[in-house]
Write a protein that holds these residues in place. Structure first.
Motif, PDB file in Angstrom:
ATOM      1  N   ASP A  54       0.804  -1.218   0.000  1.00  0.00           N
ATOM      2  CA  ASP A  54       0.000   0.000   0.000  1.00  0.00           C
ATOM      3  C   ASP A  54       0.836   1.267   0.000  1.00  0.00           C
ATOM      4  N   ALA A  55       2.129   1.127  -0.231  1.00  0.00           N
ATOM      5  CA  ALA A  55       3.029   2.278  -0.239  1.00  0.00           C
ATOM      6  C   ALA A  55       2.874   3.081  -1.521  1.00  0.00           C
ATOM      7  N   PRO A  56       3.312   4.350  -1.546  1.00  0.00           N
ATOM      8  CA  PRO A  56       3.326   5.132  -2.786  1.00  0.00           C
ATOM      9  C   PRO A  56       4.087   4.407  -3.879  1.00  0.00           C
ATOM     10  N   LYS A  57       3.606   4.538  -5.112  1.00  0.00           N
ATOM     11  CA  LYS A  57       4.198   3.801  -6.226  1.00  0.00           C
ATOM     12  C   LYS A  57       4.732   4.705  -7.336  1.00  0.00           C
ATOM     13  N   VAL A  58       4.566   6.019  -7.231  1.00  0.00           N
ATOM     14  CA  VAL A  58       5.008   6.943  -8.277  1.00  0.00           C
ATOM     15  C   VAL A  58       5.916   7.996  -7.645  1.00  0.00           C
ATOM     16  N   HIS A  59       7.099   8.203  -8.241  1.00  0.00           N
ATOM     17  CA  HIS A  59       8.089   9.127  -7.673  1.00  0.00           C
ATOM     18  C   HIS A  59       8.759   9.916  -8.794  1.00  0.00           C
ATOM     19  N   PRO A  60       8.602  11.248  -8.816  1.00  0.00           N
ATOM     20  CA  PRO A  60       7.554  11.981  -8.109  1.00  0.00           C
ATOM     21  C   PRO A  60       6.247  11.896  -8.893  1.00  0.00           C
ATOM     22  N   VAL A  61       5.151  12.247  -8.262  1.00  0.00           N
ATOM     23  CA  VAL A  61       3.897  12.393  -8.997  1.00  0.00           C
ATOM     24  C   VAL A  61       3.963  13.718  -9.748  1.00  0.00           C
ATOM     25  N   ASN A  62       3.975  13.640 -11.078  1.00  0.00           N
ATOM     26  CA  ASN A  62       4.054  14.880 -11.857  1.00  0.00           C
ATOM     27  C   ASN A  62       2.694  15.222 -12.460  1.00  0.00           C
ATOM     28  N   ALA A  63       2.675  16.147 -13.400  1.00  0.00           N
ATOM     29  CA  ALA A  63       1.400  16.679 -13.913  1.00  0.00           C
ATOM     30  C   ALA A  63       0.588  15.650 -14.683  1.00  0.00           C
ATOM     31  N   THR A  64       1.226  14.565 -15.169  1.00  0.00           N
ATOM     32  CA  THR A  64       0.506  13.609 -16.011  1.00  0.00           C
ATOM     33  C   THR A  64       0.442  12.200 -15.412  1.00  0.00           C
ATOM     34  N   ILE A  84     -14.466   7.277  -0.087  1.00  0.00           N
ATOM     35  CA  ILE A  84     -13.484   8.312   0.251  1.00  0.00           C
ATOM     36  C   ILE A  84     -12.217   8.011  -0.537  1.00  0.00           C
ATOM     37  N   VAL A  85     -11.685   9.027  -1.230  1.00  0.00           N
ATOM     38  CA  VAL A  85     -10.494   8.834  -2.062  1.00  0.00           C
ATOM     39  C   VAL A  85      -9.475   9.927  -1.741  1.00  0.00           C
ATOM     40  N   PHE A  86      -8.233   9.489  -1.548  1.00  0.00           N
ATOM     41  CA  PHE A  86      -7.104  10.380  -1.296  1.00  0.00           C
ATOM     42  C   PHE A  86      -6.244  10.423  -2.559  1.00  0.00           C
ATOM     43  N   TYR A  87      -6.111  11.615  -3.150  1.00  0.00           N
ATOM     44  CA  TYR A  87      -5.435  11.750  -4.441  1.00  0.00           C
ATOM     45  C   TYR A  87      -4.107  12.494  -4.337  1.00  0.00           C
ATOM     46  N   MET A  88      -3.119  11.966  -5.072  1.00  0.00           N
ATOM     47  CA  MET A  88      -1.970  12.740  -5.534  1.00  0.00           C
ATOM     48  C   MET A  88      -2.111  12.780  -7.048  1.00  0.00           C
ATOM     49  N   SER A  89      -2.740  13.809  -7.578  1.00  0.00           N
ATOM     50  CA  SER A  89      -3.064  13.843  -9.006  1.00  0.00           C
ATOM     51  C   SER A  89      -3.492  15.238  -9.426  1.00  0.00           C
ATOM     52  N   THR A  90      -3.142  15.599 -10.655  1.00  0.00           N
ATOM     53  CA  THR A  90      -3.715  16.781 -11.285  1.00  0.00           C
ATOM     54  C   THR A  90      -4.861  16.337 -12.191  1.00  0.00           C
TER      55      THR A  90
END
Length: 378
Positions: A54-64, A84-90
């Motif tokens: 369940d760890a973060p999988k994208v490094h870094p999260v960029n615009a796309t 409920i959704v937690f986003y790192m996203s544009t």
């Protein structure tokens, strides 16, 4: 591999076990991401490791690109729900986000009277609106600063608690998920070296395929309190979602003693990608991406497959999930929609009932939550 003597004293073996367990439990990483749109190149993880489901999988999260953590629960009578959704996203990475932010959260609520509430929340700019995820063992915990939203997961994925305290929106409460089905990846059970792509450029890991859920919220002055069935997973991409998905069916549910999860994606390449999962009495009995392992198709009105943007919503779905000969053969399930809890043309999420059996045996009933994306005009 170091040699261990075969006749260690019992106390020594116990102490060694404790030391190894403690070492694993203390393995922890922390990632803090400010609410700033990044243009630097991004790398995504699509092969599992021994820990960090369940760890973060994208490094870094960029615009796309994006990385998100998703939680839901439906009451046992299918009358109430929360997502409920937690986003790192544009909005470039995932077009269903509000513009101008890289960190955000959503909450969707359906009440017993059929009324719906939806709050999309962008975090404050920069470090004031940062998101912090702490990964330990297989689990993760996260805090989305200034939103009042957080989640806390056990390192063995046995329990997750989502907590909300946002006085501006008038949302306060908790969702507790106690897992009843083992975690898995798209094609494999938990373990190192597994493929994490459910379809090209789309990552998926399913920390809690099924849970006993307790929701206790106050939302805009209204109580939302129920016991039911819950779920938690995460998705991530290394390219924009819309560039890689033609259509998408996903869902999960509790059917008698079975916990099931399904995925059917038609990629931008025109190929169909599938993932099946079934657990019986807390044990995985099917998890596969192999041809024939699962078939998901819309039923009733508007049952065009694959769906396109102009397709209407179907009445339900038919799912045929191969459990293998050792577990009775084919699990055939009819899903009937009761309520659309989110419907924005390109995307719909529903609550429905399930009825199914294994190779014509006893009929089981259950509850499901499921969704559809329609991203192509043809």
């Amino acid at each position: 591999m170091p040699f261990l003597p075969t006749h260690l004293p019992a106390l020594s073996v116990y102490c060694l076990s404790v030391v190894l367990s403690a070492t694993i439990a203390l393995s922890q990483t922390t990632l803090t991401v400010p609410n700033t749109i990044v243009t630097a190149p991004s790398t995504a993880q699509f092969l599992s490791t021994a820990q960090g489901l369940d760890a973060p999988k994208v490094h870094p999260v960029n615009a796309t690109t994006f990385d998100w953590w998703y939680f839901d629960a439906v009451s046992t009578d299918s009358q109430e729900s929360v997502v409920i959704v937690f986003y790192m996203s544009t909005d470039l990475g995932f077009p269903f986000r509000l513009p101008g932010a890289a960190i955000s959260v959503d909450i969707f609520v359906s009440f017993a009277d059929g009324s719906l509430l939806f709050y999309p929340i962008n975090s404050l700019p920069g470090s004031l609106g940062s998101a912090t995820v702490v990964s330990e063992g297989q689990g993760a915990s996260g805090v989305w600063s200034n939103s009042g939203f957080s989640f806390d997961g056990e390192d063995d994925l046995s329990r997750y608690t989502v907590t909300i305290d946002n006085p501006v929106l008038g949302v306060k409460g908790t969702l507790v998920l106690d897992s009843v089905a083992p975690a898995h990846y798209p094609c494999d059970p938990l373990g190192a070296g597994a493929n994490l792509e459910v379809s090209p450029h789309i990552g998926w890991s399913n920390a809690i395929p099924d849970a006993n859920a307790t929701a206790d919220f106050t939302v805009s002055g209204r109580k939302l309190q129920f016991d039911g069935y819950g779920y938690h997973d995460k998705n991530w991409v290394d390219q924009p979602f819309a560039a890689n998905v033609h259509s998408w069916y996903w869902g999960h549910g509790r059917l008698g003693p079975y916990s099931i999860v399904w995925f059917d994606v038609v990629g931008a390449d025109g190929n169909e990608y599938i993932s099946s999962y079934a657990a019986l009495n807390g044990q995985i009995i099917a998890t596969s991406c192999s041809p024939g392992s699962i078939r998901v198709r819309p039923t009733g009105r508007n049952s065009q497959y694959p769906p396109v943007i102009t397709s209407g919503n179907p009445d339900g779905f038919r799912i045929d999930l191969d459990l293998g000969a050792a577990h009775g053969g084919m699990l055939s399930v009819n899903v009937t929609t009761k309520l659309a809890v989110s419907d924005v043309i390109l995307y719909t999420r529903w609550i429905g009932t399930m009825q199914g059996s294994v190779s014509g045996g006893p009929v089981y009933n259950g509850i499901a939550l499921y969704e559809e994306f329609k991203m192509s005009a043809v």
